[in-house]
Write a protein that holds these residues in place. Structure first.
Motif, PDB file in Angstrom:
ATOM      1  N   ALA A   1       3.923   3.940   3.571  1.00  0.00           N
ATOM      2  CA  ALA A   1       3.812   2.743   2.747  1.00  0.00           C
ATOM      3  C   ALA A   1       3.726   1.535   3.657  1.00  0.00           C
ATOM      4  O   ALA A   1       4.114   1.576   4.830  1.00  0.00           O
ATOM      5  N   GLY A   2       3.198   0.434   3.113  1.00  0.00           N
ATOM      6  CA  GLY A   2       3.063  -0.779   3.901  1.00  0.00           C
ATOM      7  C   GLY A   2       3.183  -2.028   3.056  1.00  0.00           C
ATOM      8  O   GLY A   2       2.929  -2.005   1.848  1.00  0.00           O
ATOM      9  N   LEU A   3       3.606  -3.110   3.706  1.00  0.00           N
ATOM     10  CA  LEU A   3       3.695  -4.426   3.083  1.00  0.00           C
ATOM     11  C   LEU A   3       3.103  -5.445   4.044  1.00  0.00           C
ATOM     12  O   LEU A   3       3.243  -5.318   5.268  1.00  0.00           O
TER      13      LEU A   3
ATOM     14  N   SER B   1       0.823  -1.205   0.000  1.00  0.00           N
ATOM     15  CA  SER B   1       0.000   0.000   0.000  1.00  0.00           C
ATOM     16  C   SER B   1       0.857   1.256   0.000  1.00  0.00           C
ATOM     17  O   SER B   1       1.980   1.267   0.512  1.00  0.00           O
ATOM     18  N   LEU B   2       0.321   2.307  -0.584  1.00  0.00           N
ATOM     19  CA  LEU B   2       0.871   3.658  -0.517  1.00  0.00           C
ATOM     20  C   LEU B   2      -0.162   4.534   0.170  1.00  0.00           C
ATOM     21  O   LEU B   2      -1.371   4.403  -0.080  1.00  0.00           O
ATOM     22  N   ARG B   3       0.302   5.471   1.022  1.00  0.00           N
ATOM     23  CA  ARG B   3      -0.620   6.240   1.844  1.00  0.00           C
ATOM     24  C   ARG B   3      -0.263   7.722   1.869  1.00  0.00           C
ATOM     25  O   ARG B   3       0.915   8.081   1.785  1.00  0.00           O
ATOM     26  N   TYR B   4      -1.296   8.515   2.011  1.00  0.00           N
ATOM     27  CA  TYR B   4      -1.125   9.941   2.251  1.00  0.00           C
ATOM     28  C   TYR B   4      -1.865  10.272   3.532  1.00  0.00           C
ATOM     29  O   TYR B   4      -3.036   9.887   3.712  1.00  0.00           O
ATOM     30  N   ILE B   5      -1.189  10.960   4.458  1.00  0.00           N
ATOM     31  CA  ILE B   5      -1.742  11.259   5.775  1.00  0.00           C
ATOM     32  C   ILE B   5      -1.966  12.764   5.863  1.00  0.00           C
ATOM     33  O   ILE B   5      -1.027  13.525   6.130  1.00  0.00           O
ATOM     34  N   PRO B   6      -3.199  13.223   5.619  1.00  0.00           N
ATOM     35  CA  PRO B   6      -3.457  14.669   5.650  1.00  0.00           C
ATOM     36  C   PRO B   6      -3.654  15.224   7.054  1.00  0.00           C
ATOM     37  O   PRO B   6      -3.525  16.435   7.270  1.00  0.00           O
TER      38      PRO B   6
END
Length: 286
Positions: A278-280, A248-253
């Motif tokens: 990001a996560g695995l 996964s790719l993430r954006y934390i606003p």
């Protein structure tokens, strides 16, 4: 959309909607590693980053979850808390166990009840235990669509609250084609574009409210809460029926850091700038 209790993950919907008794007691094991890049505190040069390692084993009736949060800080002298000389937090631990049962009332109604216990702490676990209760009703409008309603209650020495729960689940057990769950802490829409590939986009809430050490330079014997909202895109691959691998790719606003004293009274709230992550992970169903 009103909230669903933090005890509910997207896998809970899968178990609750699935009547296949052959899977009821078979456990699934899941590992996940998440990284959140450095984020600067507002009006400060101090920074915070997180690495979170997760392990979970569960079946339809019981779930055991362990998380290790590695908390890293930069520009310690510029942090808005602590002694400006040493790392205020190095790591946090989280352990949760829950049990639940889903009863079918009639062809359209099902009822899910769960009870969970958890401890989140830096060094010692006294005054760190939470109790979570959840009761949800599932009404099937058709074989693909469920309306979900109920309530949740959480007891914690710092925060105890009861919340209504409302959600919507569409084709929750299907890997191919479109599926979705709208609720809390994670809402997502999936599209399986092949028998073994799926892409997911969603909005998730992540938090940890943990007991600090007796000698903490933030709040001695107090508490800290780290929370964020995150949007993510996840790619899921099933190389074999029992295996699932995801990235996964993430954006934390939105990012927040709060402190409480030993009596559970909020002391300070600090906002952090948006960041990315990001996560695995891997999951095996026995």
């Amino acid at each position: 959309m009103a909230v669903l209790a933090g005890l509910v993950s997207h896998n809970t919907f899968i178990y609750a909607a699935n009547d296949d008794q052959s899977l009821a007691w078979k456990p699934a094991i899941e590992f996940e590693y998440d990284n959140f890049q450095s984020s600067r505190f507002d009006n400060s040069r101090g920074e915070l980053s997180l690495d979170v390692a997760k392990f979970k084993i569960s079946n339809r009736y019981i779930s055991v979850d362990y998380q290790h949060w590695n908390v890293d800080t930069k520009n310690i002298a510029e942090l808005p808390f602590g002694d400006q000389q040493s790392k205020p937090i190095k790591q946090l631990e989280s352990f949760n166990i829950s049990t639940g049962y889903m009863a079918r009332i009639n062809p359209n109604w099902r009822w899910l009840n769960t009870l969970g216990l958890g401890v989140n702490y830096e060094k010692q676990i006294n005054d760190a235990t939470s109790v979570n209760l959840l009761s949800l009703g599932f009404y099937s409008l058709n074989p693909d669509l469920d309306i979900i309603a109920g309530f949740s209650y959480r007891y914690h020495p710092v925060q105890s609250r009861i919340l209504p729960a409302v959600g919507l689940s569409y084709r929750a057990n299907e890997f191919e084609g479109w599926s979705a769950t709208l609720g809390f802490p994670r809402s997502f829409v999936n599209y399986g574009f092949a028998a073994d590939w799926q892409v997911s986009a969603g909005l998730a809430y992540q938090r940890i409210l943990a007991k600090l050490a007796k000698d903490s330079v933030i709040e001695a014997d107090g508490y800290v809460e780290i929370s964020n909202w995150q949007t993510d895109v996840r790619l899921i691959h099933r190389p074999a029926p029992a295996w699932e691998v995801f990235a996964s790719l993430r954006y934390i606003p939105f990012y927040e850091f709060e402190t409480y004293n030993q009596r559970g009274n909020r002391q300070d709230t600090y906002d952090l700038e948006p960041t990315v992550g990001a996560g695995l992970g891997v999951r095996y169903q026995f």
